[in-house]
Scaffold this active site. Structure first.
Site, PDB file in Angstrom:
ATOM      1  N   LYS A 177       0.837  -1.202   0.000  1.00  0.00           N
ATOM      2  CA  LYS A 177       0.000   0.000   0.000  1.00  0.00           C
ATOM      3  C   LYS A 177       0.873   1.254   0.000  1.00  0.00           C
ATOM      4  O   LYS A 177       1.860   1.346   0.744  1.00  0.00           O
ATOM      5  CB  LYS A 177      -0.899  -0.034   1.239  1.00  0.00           C
ATOM      6  CG  LYS A 177      -1.879   1.111   1.388  1.00  0.00           C
ATOM      7  CD  LYS A 177      -2.709   0.905   2.657  1.00  0.00           C
ATOM      8  CE  LYS A 177      -3.767   1.971   2.853  1.00  0.00           C
ATOM      9  NZ  LYS A 177      -4.568   1.714   4.089  1.00  0.00           N
ATOM     10  N   SER A 215     -12.470   0.436   1.325  1.00  0.00           N
ATOM     11  CA  SER A 215     -11.266   1.260   1.464  1.00  0.00           C
ATOM     12  C   SER A 215     -10.755   1.139   2.906  1.00  0.00           C
ATOM     13  O   SER A 215     -11.454   0.612   3.756  1.00  0.00           O
ATOM     14  CB  SER A 215     -11.590   2.719   1.109  1.00  0.00           C
ATOM     15  OG  SER A 215     -12.511   3.289   2.000  1.00  0.00           O
ATOM     16  N   SER A 270      -9.769  -0.669   7.451  1.00  0.00           N
ATOM     17  CA  SER A 270      -9.185  -0.563   6.116  1.00  0.00           C
ATOM     18  C   SER A 270      -8.574  -1.852   5.597  1.00  0.00           C
ATOM     19  O   SER A 270      -8.242  -1.945   4.415  1.00  0.00           O
ATOM     20  CB  SER A 270      -8.119   0.538   6.091  1.00  0.00           C
ATOM     21  OG  SER A 270      -8.715   1.790   6.312  1.00  0.00           O
TER      22      SER A 270
END
Length: 660
Positions: A226, A305, A331
């Protein structure tokens, strides 16, 4: 005329000597057997035997020859041995193909003093142009550096040997960019495009390169990260274009990511995050970046998300093994549920979050996605090194009735319903653990055991705790420094901020002094109560109980819909209903967020729906969450690996369906 020509030549030579053009080789893209490959600029070895290079040059195309390095312990390597290797490599590696049999470099790693090879070596059958032998064979030749098994490209003109990276198109738009090692302990952006591709390209190395690295538990596992984690040599964008452009490439890799690289994982790219890791809805909120596509069902459902890129990539791409995200308020677990993969929020503090963009340090955690429970467990066992691994499992299974909508014992779900999917799985889990579920209301436990000095209901106590902490922390740690730095570099201008983080930051700036201390005090009350009254530590099984709740129920959330304007809501508070279907009320609990305990998502089934996109019946994931006492992450990983061995949990596939 001659004088003018001479003067011009002199001037040209002077200019040529004074100004040199810097040309940097960034690698080459080529197609072999209909597959796109990337050849990095830096060689991994070399061959300096002129006669051998002369032979290889006859097979060169555009200056390169594909060939295979084949280690063998066979004292007599013949056509049958080669056939076995071809079958094995074709089965387990997606980078190598028979096209790399244009040439062979055979390495003997057995114990016989004088190994030999068959004279024909099945060269005609496989189209082999040349066979080179290592120094273990009579008249063998030596490489500048010993290479592991796998596919390579040889450049006869220089003798340089290069790795072969297969290029994949990021159709689901999950990645910011692909990456390759820079040779200095860091990474650089992959400068390659598949011809005709409109999206990012990801380059992956052969799995064969890592087959000998057995001492590393994650050897050769392809990893996506990420884009809020710093990686040496790469920019950290946090989902914001202005942020990405403002700050230079990082000089240090976040310790959490370095730990995975040290375990043998191979970084192949950085994945998209919702902006500054705030919750965002596809289409309505994603402005600076386009929201990644969830491959499940009709392909047009929201991927949740903020670790959206990592979750969608794991569900979409079979060539990816692991993907890292973060979880502050959901998340990891939201994308794991929406995309139907294994994903976890670990115990708070499980790994270092130095060099990672914060949302709220008091709540931030680092998680990992996988499609296979056993690989997930292996990654967790390596990554979360500060916990004790427990082989014995809890015998108490806590079933909070408000999370499931009602008691399944007194109100059995109807056959074929989502509730029936949950109930069937829980029944199998009971048999595996040799226990019976305990159906309780968490609110009732609170009312019966809450601290004497606390009189408020649980939902009131924690109503704004989460949003207060993330708004206040991110304004101080991220928003204000970024805005000041951007303004200083751009004549006082403001950077663009997506609606969701902008609303959160505005809310944070409006809070009165003392609100953070109040929020932390309420969180502490809940954490201590949960540890003493709900899931208690246990000396033999780490946690005396396991709490389960529905994570995703196969409900639709189309990405082609518009929702109301972003607001600084409580971000789905602990006990507010998120969605409701017959017999199941799914909540988005923040139990693990406030208690600091592990919460792990496991795919268990699929739910059919009539798609307004395809006009057909499609299927979306049904997943369940497991919560245990703080520090019991490895016990849960052991449980899931054992459940997969027992056939109660299954590895999931990529694409529209979890199971085939």
């Amino acid at each position: 005329m001659l004088l003018c020509a001479a003067a011009f030549l002199t001037l040209a030579l002077q200019v040529s000597g004074a100004a040199q053009v810097a040309i940097q080789d960034t690698g080459r893209t080529l197609t072999l057997g209909g597959i796109s490959y990337f050849v990095p600029a830096s060689p991994v070895s070399a061959l300096h035997d002129s006669s051998s290079l002369s032979v290889a040059a006859k097979s060169a195309s555009n200056g390169l020859v594909p060939f295979s390095v084949i280690p063998t312990s066979e004292s007599i390597f013949d056509g049958d041995a080669l056939q076995d290797i071809v079958h094995d490599w074709s089965t387990k590696d997606d980078v190598w193909s028979k096209e790399f049999l244009r040439g062979i470099y055979l390495i003997y790693n057995g114990t016989r003093a004088f190994p030999t090879t068959s004279s024909f070596l099945a060269q005609e059958k496989f189209g082999i142009d040349f066979v080179f032998l290592s120094k273990s064979y009579p008249l063998g030749i030596e490489l500048a550096k010993v290479l592991p098994a796998g596919p390579y490209f040889l450049e006869p003109a220089s003798g340089n040997i290069y790795q072969a990276l297969r290029l994949y198109n990021d159709e689901n738009q999950s990645f910011v960019y692909g990456t390759i090692p820079d040779g200095n302990g860091g990474f650089q952006v992959l400068s390659a495009k598949i011809p005709g591709a409109a999206t990012e390209t990801i380059g992956v190395p052969s799995r064969l390169y890592f087959t000998a690295t057995i001492e590393k538990p994650l050897a050769g596992m392809r990893l996506a990260v990420k884009d809020i984690y710093d990686v040496k040599g790469l920019r950290t964008g946090c989902g914001n274009r202005a942020f990405w452009q403002l700050y230079p490439p990082k000089e240090t890799t976040a310790p959490a990511i370095q730990r995975l690289l040290d375990g043998g994982a191979v970084l192949v790219g950085k994945t998209k995050t919702s902006q500054f890791a705030n919750g965002e809805v596809a289409t309505s909120d994603w402005v600076d970046l386009h929201a990644p596509y969830n491959p499940r069902g009709d392909g047009y459902q929201d991927g949740s998300s903020s670790s959206t890129g990592s979750g969608t990539a794991m569900a979409a791409y079979p060539w990816l093994d692991l993907a890292v995200g973060t979880d502050t308020g959901g998340s990891m677990r939201g994308p794991a549920g929406a995309n139907g993969v294994f994903g976890n929020r670990p115990s708070h503090g499980a790994v270092s979050l130095d060099n990672v963009m914060p949302l709220s340090p008091e709540l931030d955690t680092a998680g990992i996605f996988s499609r296979d429970a056993k690989l997930w467990a292996a990654a967790g066992q390596w990554w979360y090194q500060n916990f004790t691994s427990f082989s014995r499992l809890p015998k108490k299974l806590l079933f909070p009735v408000e999370f499931f909508g009602s008691s399944y014992l007194t109100n059995p779900p109807s056959a074929g319903s989502v509730a029936d999917t949950f109930n069937t799985f829980i029944t199998k889990l009971e048999g595996f653990l040799n226990t019976t579920r305990t159906e309780r209301s968490l609110a009732a436990i609170w009312n019966a055991t809450k601290p004497a000095n606390v009189s408020t209901p649980l939902q009131t106590l924690l109503s704004t705790t989460y949003v207060d902490l993330i708004a206040l922390d991110q304004v101080q740690l991220v928003a204000d420094p970024f805005i000041a730095d951007f303004g200083a570099a751009n004549g006082g201008r403001m950077p663009f901020i997506d609606p969701s983080p902008l609303a959160r930051w505005t809310y944070g700036r409006s809070l009165p002094p003392g609100r953070k201390e109040e929020a932390l005090a309420n969180k502490t009350v809940f954490m201590e109560w949960f540890s003493s009254s709900v899931l208690q530590p246990d000396a033999t099984s780490c946690s005396d109980s396991i709490l389960i709740y529905p994570q995703s129920i196969g409900a639709t959330n189309y990405r082609n819909r518009y929702v109301c304007a972003a607001a600084a809501s409580s971000g789905m508070s602990s006990f507010a209903a998120q969605a409701e279907v017959p017999e199941v009320v799914v909540t988005a609990p923040r139990i693990a967020v406030y208690a600091g305990v592990p919460d792990m998502v496991v795919p268990i089934g699929e739910a059919p729906f009539n798609s307004t996109i395809t006009g057909q019946t499609e299927f979306l994931p049904v997943t369940i969450s497991f919560i245990a006492a703080k520090g019991c992450d490895l016990m849960l990983f052991n449980l899931f690996a054992a459940l997969q061995d027992a056939g109660i949990v299954r590895a999931v596939e990529t694409g529209s369906r979890l199971f085939r």
